[in-house]
Motif scaffolding. Sequence first.
Motif, PDB file in Angstrom:
ATOM      1  N   ALA A   1       2.838  -5.124  -3.938  1.00 18.55           N
ATOM      2  CA  ALA A   1       3.724  -6.060  -4.628  1.00 18.55           C
ATOM      3  C   ALA A   1       5.167  -5.821  -4.224  1.00 18.55           C
ATOM      4  O   ALA A   1       5.592  -4.675  -4.014  1.00 18.55           O
ATOM      5  N   THR A   2       5.906  -6.914  -4.114  1.00 16.88           N
ATOM      6  CA  THR A   2       7.320  -6.829  -3.773  1.00 16.88           C
ATOM      7  C   THR A   2       8.148  -7.560  -4.840  1.00 16.88           C
ATOM      8  O   THR A   2       7.601  -8.240  -5.705  1.00 16.88           O
ATOM      9  N   GLN A   3       9.432  -7.395  -4.761  1.00 15.52           N
ATOM     10  CA  GLN A   3      10.388  -8.056  -5.643  1.00 15.52           C
ATOM     11  C   GLN A   3      10.344  -7.472  -7.052  1.00 15.52           C
ATOM     12  O   GLN A   3       9.656  -6.493  -7.333  1.00 15.52           O
ATOM     13  N   GLU A   4      11.087  -8.087  -7.945  1.00 11.15           N
ATOM     14  CA  GLU A   4      11.241  -7.534  -9.291  1.00 11.15           C
ATOM     15  C   GLU A   4      10.050  -7.901 -10.173  1.00 11.15           C
ATOM     16  O   GLU A   4       9.196  -8.712  -9.799  1.00 11.15           O
ATOM     17  N   LEU A   5      10.001  -7.271 -11.340  1.00 12.07           N
ATOM     18  CA  LEU A   5       8.935  -7.518 -12.305  1.00 12.07           C
ATOM     19  C   LEU A   5       8.805  -9.015 -12.584  1.00 12.07           C
ATOM     20  O   LEU A   5       9.810  -9.719 -12.758  1.00 12.07           O
ATOM     21  N   ASP A   6       7.580  -9.511 -12.604  1.00 11.78           N
ATOM     22  CA  ASP A   6       7.251 -10.909 -12.880  1.00 11.78           C
ATOM     23  C   ASP A   6       7.677 -11.878 -11.784  1.00 11.78           C
ATOM     24  O   ASP A   6       7.693 -13.093 -12.000  1.00 11.78           O
ATOM     25  N   GLU A   7       7.984 -11.358 -10.617  1.00 14.90           N
ATOM     26  CA  GLU A   7       8.224 -12.187  -9.431  1.00 14.90           C
ATOM     27  C   GLU A   7       7.091 -11.876  -8.451  1.00 14.90           C
ATOM     28  O   GLU A   7       7.175 -10.946  -7.661  1.00 14.90           O
ATOM     29  N   PRO A   8       5.963 -12.627  -8.533  1.00 18.99           N
ATOM     30  CA  PRO A   8       4.706 -12.207  -7.919  1.00 18.99           C
ATOM     31  C   PRO A   8       4.595 -12.472  -6.411  1.00 18.99           C
ATOM     32  O   PRO A   8       3.857 -13.350  -5.959  1.00 18.99           O
ATOM     33  N   GLN A   9       5.300 -11.689  -5.649  1.00 17.48           N
ATOM     34  CA  GLN A   9       5.214 -11.759  -4.200  1.00 17.48           C
ATOM     35  C   GLN A   9       4.575 -10.471  -3.670  1.00 17.48           C
ATOM     36  O   GLN A   9       4.563  -9.452  -4.357  1.00 17.48           O
ATOM     37  N   GLY A  10       4.049 -10.528  -2.462  1.00 22.62           N
ATOM     38  CA  GLY A  10       3.389  -9.335  -1.948  1.00 22.62           C
ATOM     39  C   GLY A  10       3.173  -9.367  -0.450  1.00 22.62           C
ATOM     40  O   GLY A  10       3.412 -10.383   0.216  1.00 22.62           O
ATOM     41  N   ILE A  11       2.708  -8.240   0.064  1.00 19.36           N
ATOM     42  CA  ILE A  11       2.462  -8.058   1.494  1.00 19.36           C
ATOM     43  C   ILE A  11       1.019  -7.607   1.693  1.00 19.36           C
ATOM     44  O   ILE A  11       0.579  -6.628   1.076  1.00 19.36           O
ATOM     45  N   LEU A  12       0.298  -8.320   2.543  1.00 18.93           N
ATOM     46  CA  LEU A  12      -1.056  -7.924   2.926  1.00 18.93           C
ATOM     47  C   LEU A  12      -0.978  -7.076   4.191  1.00 18.93           C
ATOM     48  O   LEU A  12      -0.438  -7.522   5.208  1.00 18.93           O
ATOM     49  N   ILE A  13      -1.495  -5.856   4.131  1.00 24.17           N
ATOM     50  CA  ILE A  13      -1.563  -4.991   5.315  1.00 24.17           C
ATOM     51  C   ILE A  13      -2.800  -5.420   6.113  1.00 24.17           C
ATOM     52  O   ILE A  13      -3.920  -5.307   5.634  1.00 24.17           O
ATOM     53  N   ARG A  14      -2.590  -5.879   7.339  1.00 27.70           N
ATOM     54  CA  ARG A  14      -3.687  -6.494   8.097  1.00 27.70           C
ATOM     55  C   ARG A  14      -4.288  -5.591   9.164  1.00 27.70           C
ATOM     56  O   ARG A  14      -5.446  -5.776   9.537  1.00 27.70           O
ATOM     57  N   ALA A  15      -3.544  -4.637   9.716  1.00 24.18           N
ATOM     58  CA  ALA A  15      -4.103  -3.814  10.789  1.00 24.18           C
ATOM     59  C   ALA A  15      -3.331  -2.511  10.922  1.00 24.18           C
ATOM     60  O   ALA A  15      -2.122  -2.453  10.664  1.00 24.18           O
ATOM     61  N   LEU A  16      -4.052  -1.470  11.345  1.00 25.21           N
ATOM     62  CA  LEU A  16      -3.483  -0.137  11.552  1.00 25.21           C
ATOM     63  C   LEU A  16      -3.864   0.394  12.931  1.00 25.21           C
ATOM     64  O   LEU A  16      -4.970   0.143  13.419  1.00 25.21           O
ATOM     65  N   GLN A  17      -2.958   1.155  13.516  1.00 30.90           N
ATOM     66  CA  GLN A  17      -3.266   1.962  14.705  1.00 30.90           C
ATOM     67  C   GLN A  17      -3.498   3.383  14.226  1.00 30.90           C
ATOM     68  O   GLN A  17      -2.576   4.045  13.757  1.00 30.90           O
ATOM     69  N   PRO A  18      -4.724   3.897  14.275  1.00 36.00           N
ATOM     70  CA  PRO A  18      -5.036   5.203  13.667  1.00 36.00           C
ATOM     71  C   PRO A  18      -4.163   6.339  14.207  1.00 36.00           C
ATOM     72  O   PRO A  18      -3.901   6.420  15.402  1.00 36.00           O
ATOM     73  N   THR A  19      -3.731   7.194  13.277  1.00 37.34           N
ATOM     74  CA  THR A  19      -2.953   8.379  13.633  1.00 37.34           C
ATOM     75  C   THR A  19      -3.511   9.642  12.994  1.00 37.34           C
ATOM     76  O   THR A  19      -3.275  10.743  13.485  1.00 37.34           O
ATOM     77  N   ARG A  20      -4.221   9.502  11.886  1.00 37.33           N
ATOM     78  CA  ARG A  20      -4.731  10.662  11.148  1.00 37.33           C
ATOM     79  C   ARG A  20      -6.205  10.471  10.820  1.00 37.33           C
ATOM     80  O   ARG A  20      -6.628   9.393  10.434  1.00 37.33           O
ATOM     81  N   GLY A  21      -6.979  11.518  10.958  1.00 39.91           N
ATOM     82  CA  GLY A  21      -8.364  11.493  10.511  1.00 39.91           C
ATOM     83  C   GLY A  21      -9.249  10.504  11.235  1.00 39.91           C
ATOM     84  O   GLY A  21     -10.107   9.866  10.620  1.00 39.91           O
ATOM     85  N   LEU A  22      -9.063  10.374  12.540  1.00 38.09           N
ATOM     86  CA  LEU A  22      -9.827   9.390  13.306  1.00 38.09           C
ATOM     87  C   LEU A  22     -11.335   9.597  13.161  1.00 38.09           C
ATOM     88  O   LEU A  22     -12.084   8.639  12.975  1.00 38.09           O
ATOM     89  N   LEU A  23     -11.787  10.844  13.236  1.00 35.34           N
ATOM     90  CA  LEU A  23     -13.224  11.101  13.138  1.00 35.34           C
ATOM     91  C   LEU A  23     -13.768  10.708  11.771  1.00 35.34           C
ATOM     92  O   LEU A  23     -14.882  10.193  11.663  1.00 35.34           O
ATOM     93  N   ILE A  24     -12.972  10.940  10.726  1.00 40.32           N
ATOM     94  CA  ILE A  24     -13.387  10.534   9.380  1.00 40.32           C
ATOM     95  C   ILE A  24     -13.506   9.012   9.306  1.00 40.32           C
ATOM     96  O   ILE A  24     -14.483   8.471   8.781  1.00 40.32           O
ATOM     97  N   MET A  25     -12.526   8.329   9.862  1.00 43.38           N
ATOM     98  CA  MET A  25     -12.547   6.867   9.819  1.00 43.38           C
ATOM     99  C   MET A  25     -13.720   6.311  10.606  1.00 43.38           C
ATOM    100  O   MET A  25     -14.343   5.324  10.197  1.00 43.38           O
ATOM    101  N   GLN A  26     -14.039   6.929  11.723  1.00 44.37           N
ATOM    102  CA  GLN A  26     -15.170   6.463  12.522  1.00 44.37           C
ATOM    103  C   GLN A  26     -16.501   6.696  11.810  1.00 44.37           C
ATOM    104  O   GLN A  26     -17.446   5.926  12.001  1.00 44.37           O
ATOM    105  N   LYS A  27     -16.566   7.729  10.992  1.00 48.54           N
ATOM    106  CA  LYS A  27     -17.774   7.946  10.188  1.00 48.54           C
ATOM    107  C   LYS A  27     -17.836   6.942   9.039  1.00 48.54           C
ATOM    108  O   LYS A  27     -18.913   6.462   8.675  1.00 48.54           O
ATOM    109  N   ASN A  28     -16.687   6.643   8.466  1.00 51.35           N
ATOM    110  CA  ASN A  28     -16.644   5.657   7.385  1.00 51.35           C
ATOM    111  C   ASN A  28     -17.038   4.271   7.881  1.00 51.35           C
ATOM    112  O   ASN A  28     -17.690   3.497   7.170  1.00 51.35           O
ATOM    113  N   ARG A  29     -16.596   3.971   9.106  1.00 49.42           N
ATOM    114  CA  ARG A  29     -16.870   2.654   9.690  1.00 49.42           C
ATOM    115  C   ARG A  29     -17.218   2.843  11.161  1.00 49.42           C
ATOM    116  O   ARG A  29     -16.326   2.891  12.011  1.00 49.42           O
ATOM    117  N   PRO A  30     -18.483   2.988  11.483  1.00 44.21           N
ATOM    118  CA  PRO A  30     -18.900   3.320  12.852  1.00 44.21           C
ATOM    119  C   PRO A  30     -18.642   2.182  13.842  1.00 44.21           C
ATOM    120  O   PRO A  30     -19.531   1.393  14.164  1.00 44.21           O
TER     121      PRO A  30
END
Length: 206
Positions: free
Chosen positions: A86-115
């Motif tokens: 959520a962004t902006q002040e209280l009761d101003e309902p705007q937001g940001i959807l995170i759509r993609a990541l370039q892995p930096t941490r725990g790659l092996l864990i992530m690959q097990k979570n999602r092969p």
Amino acid sequence: MIDNNFFAAATTDVITQHLLGHELLYQSSKGPVGGLIVEAEAYMGVKDSAAHSFGGRRTSANEALYAAAGTIYIYSIYGHYMLDIATQELDEPQGILIRALQPTRGLLIMQKNRPQGDFNLTNGPGKLMAALGINSLDLNLQPLTASPLSISSKRIQQPRKIIASPRINVSVGSWQMRPLRFYVAHNPYVSGMKKGEYDLDKYGWR
């Protein structure tokens, strides 16, 4: 760690661009996992025909959007979980959807979570959540600063170029073609990036 003021310091579209290159980190039960934010979409609130809060819609499901800036908003579409902030002040309902990541941490864990191999691991909003191991609404309505999720206070990498385009899967409404999706040009983890456009040297960073 990024603080809540970051998400209220500018318009939502500007904040979305500023997020690119920051590291999203999740302290999972299996260990820390995360990656650089390479793609995100801005949703501009009650006036935005694609936003969950369009026209002032307010339900128990989207209540997090009406909370203070920096509140986590998690929702599910066809069994896939999505991460909004959520962004902006209280009761101003705007937001940001995170759509993609370039892995930096725990790659092996992530690959097990999602092969999945290569860039398909985290090149979409549902994919990155599955790779992180977030498969419930448990973090919904939590402040980012008091949750197992965090975002680096500064950019870890500087994008060479940021592209603005229409959001994905927005097929109706007057805001259908607004350029509110932002991504790191030529980064192979961006959803829908064509192989011929990949920068396999620097991944679109300076």
